[in-house]
Design a protein around this motif. Sequence first.
Motif, PDB file in Angstrom:
ATOM      1  N   VAL A 187      69.531  -1.305  22.737  1.00 15.86           N
ATOM      2  CA  VAL A 187      70.507  -0.228  22.839  1.00 15.86           C
ATOM      3  C   VAL A 187      71.891  -0.824  22.595  1.00 15.86           C
ATOM      4  O   VAL A 187      72.372  -1.643  23.378  1.00 15.86           O
ATOM      5  CB  VAL A 187      70.443   0.442  24.238  1.00 15.86           C
ATOM      6  CG1 VAL A 187      71.472   1.562  24.333  1.00 15.86           C
ATOM      7  CG2 VAL A 187      69.050   0.970  24.522  1.00 15.86           C
ATOM      8  N   GLY A 190      74.983   2.135  25.497  1.00 15.28           N
ATOM      9  CA  GLY A 190      74.299   3.104  26.347  1.00 15.28           C
ATOM     10  C   GLY A 190      75.113   4.326  26.675  1.00 15.28           C
ATOM     11  O   GLY A 190      74.618   5.244  27.351  1.00 15.28           O
ATOM     12  N   GLY A 275      68.262   5.281  23.034  1.00 16.28           N
ATOM     13  CA  GLY A 275      67.555   4.103  22.532  1.00 16.28           C
ATOM     14  C   GLY A 275      66.464   4.482  21.554  1.00 16.28           C
ATOM     15  O   GLY A 275      65.775   5.500  21.724  1.00 16.28           O
ATOM     16  N   TRP A 367      70.400  -2.058  33.111  1.00 13.31           N
ATOM     17  CA  TRP A 367      70.333  -0.657  32.654  1.00 13.31           C
ATOM     18  C   TRP A 367      70.138   0.313  33.815  1.00 13.31           C
ATOM     19  O   TRP A 367      70.862   1.294  33.956  1.00 13.31           O
ATOM     20  CB  TRP A 367      69.193  -0.511  31.649  1.00 13.31           C
ATOM     21  CG  TRP A 367      68.760   0.916  31.444  1.00 13.31           C
ATOM     22  CD1 TRP A 367      69.429   1.878  30.749  1.00 13.31           C
ATOM     23  CD2 TRP A 367      67.578   1.526  31.969  1.00 13.31           C
ATOM     24  NE1 TRP A 367      68.732   3.071  30.799  1.00 13.31           N
ATOM     25  CE2 TRP A 367      67.594   2.882  31.542  1.00 13.31           C
ATOM     26  CE3 TRP A 367      66.515   1.071  32.744  1.00 13.31           C
ATOM     27  CZ2 TRP A 367      66.579   3.775  31.883  1.00 13.31           C
ATOM     28  CZ3 TRP A 367      65.511   1.960  33.081  1.00 13.31           C
ATOM     29  CH2 TRP A 367      65.539   3.290  32.659  1.00 13.31           C
TER      30      TRP A 367
END
Length: 546
Positions: A187, A190, A275, A367
């Motif tokens: 990613v 994000g 993603g 994340w």
Amino acid sequence: MSSWRQFVETRLKTAEFRRTMLLSAFYIVLFLLLATLLSSYLNPGEDHLSAYDDDWNDMSQFKADLNDAGVDTLSLVSSPLLLDQLNKSVTEHTVFVIAGVEKDTISLPSFSGGDEVIRLTEDEGYSDAELESIDNFVKRGGSVLVMDDFGFAGGVARIYNMDYSNHRMYDSEYAHELDNNYTWLNVSDGFNYSGRSRADTHPCYNPLRHQDVLLNASSPGVISLKEAGLCQHHLNASDPTAWDWSPKYNMLLDRASAFDPDSAEDADKQRYGIGYSSQDSHLDTNDDGKLTGGWEGGGVEADMAGPFTLMIKVCNSAECANASSGRVMFISDGSALINVIYDHEGANNGRYGALTNVIPENDNRKWVLDFVAESLLAEDDSGYSIHSDAQVIFDESRHQQSSFMADAYNLLYYALVYFTSDWMAMLILFLILFVAFEAVIIKKTDPEPWRHVFSIIYYGFGDARRYGYYGRANKVKQVLLSRVRNVNALTREEFDSLPARELQTMINDPVLVKFVFEDRNYSMEQLVAVVKRVKMWGRGGKQAVA
């Protein structure tokens, strides 16, 4: 043979036989209902993805990090219907985690309000009422993290007009230290929702908030773990003055799926693709476990070529700009936070048992903690400290438990919540109680009608048939013996201990003596004659009129 047939026919006509058959039918139906319920809920299988177990495929380290940051963690073992009980202030500071939905819901009929007036089955994973509770939770400002691949979380995705492909995704960008089951999800940003980065709206990436924390730090220029709060994963272990400002995530997935390309991200509906798989990826649409090439005219069903959406963020505000609005993060891998991947350093040091391969470094921890921080740190909060109502709730109601008793307990708790929260379930509960009440009535033997021991109601043959109670010889005997006992002023114990000869002397009527001591059947006419003698007995002494 005829006598046996006559016995069977007589037996079939008795009230006792009919009562036995009704009770048997009731218990058979009850057993079938319970068996159907248990078969859909109690499925033997491997227990994993629990935040309260510390095996390699559980999520205990994620829960431990939340607790270390001061976040309260709770488990939901019954039903998401309980989310409706949270007030708005608590909801805005709550994250609901769904990881690997392993059990289907208990389907009940419902009114759909659409073309089908009544739906006999509900969506997979969660009931319609539970999905509505999850949706209302998000609308009130709550945050939901959904991690699933081939499980039963499709119902949650369909709330937002999305769906899982339910096919395995293979990618050339996989962890070569392991095997092609472990693919990389890279990613780049994000928080890039519509072509521009919104990372500065995130508490951990906001430079003004960071500067405020630095100015108020106990050590100038250095932010301690306590002061970092929910953003402590941005601290650099080797350099306490450094801060991770990168919004990139290099995530490791385990046997991931993908979202259906026809119902994935849609920025106009505030469903943002975060993603994606690489260009050299494919979806195993024929489920044969290998890459199948082909062309439309060749008669071979080819696998679908990538890239595919693997992570989607749904927001109640445009580009997730409103920090207090609800949000849902979807990722097409139920194992993204298992201990062996989330805590890769501890796994490589043998914390979860011996490994044959080295788990590569990844950003799965960064994340998910970023998502939790974004959900729990509001704009008006100072620094990185959390709100007093901040909490993370793990949905354990759809996980296989380690023992049958634990599963049975969860099922009972689920039934208690479900049958007191959903209106259709409450209706079915009422019907069940009604049927149970009827079963008790069926089983209960009718009480004998009341009679007075000093008199027998009889006004002729018509009345004798009307009052069937006195059409039985044993009842008339009871009346006669009660009179004899009362006339002679005897207690029940004294009367029961009388010799037969002395009782015959007290009766002093050969017809009634024979009636008491002989066990035979009497016709209605004979019984009427006996009743008359009983009525006359004792009026002029103990001798009845002959």
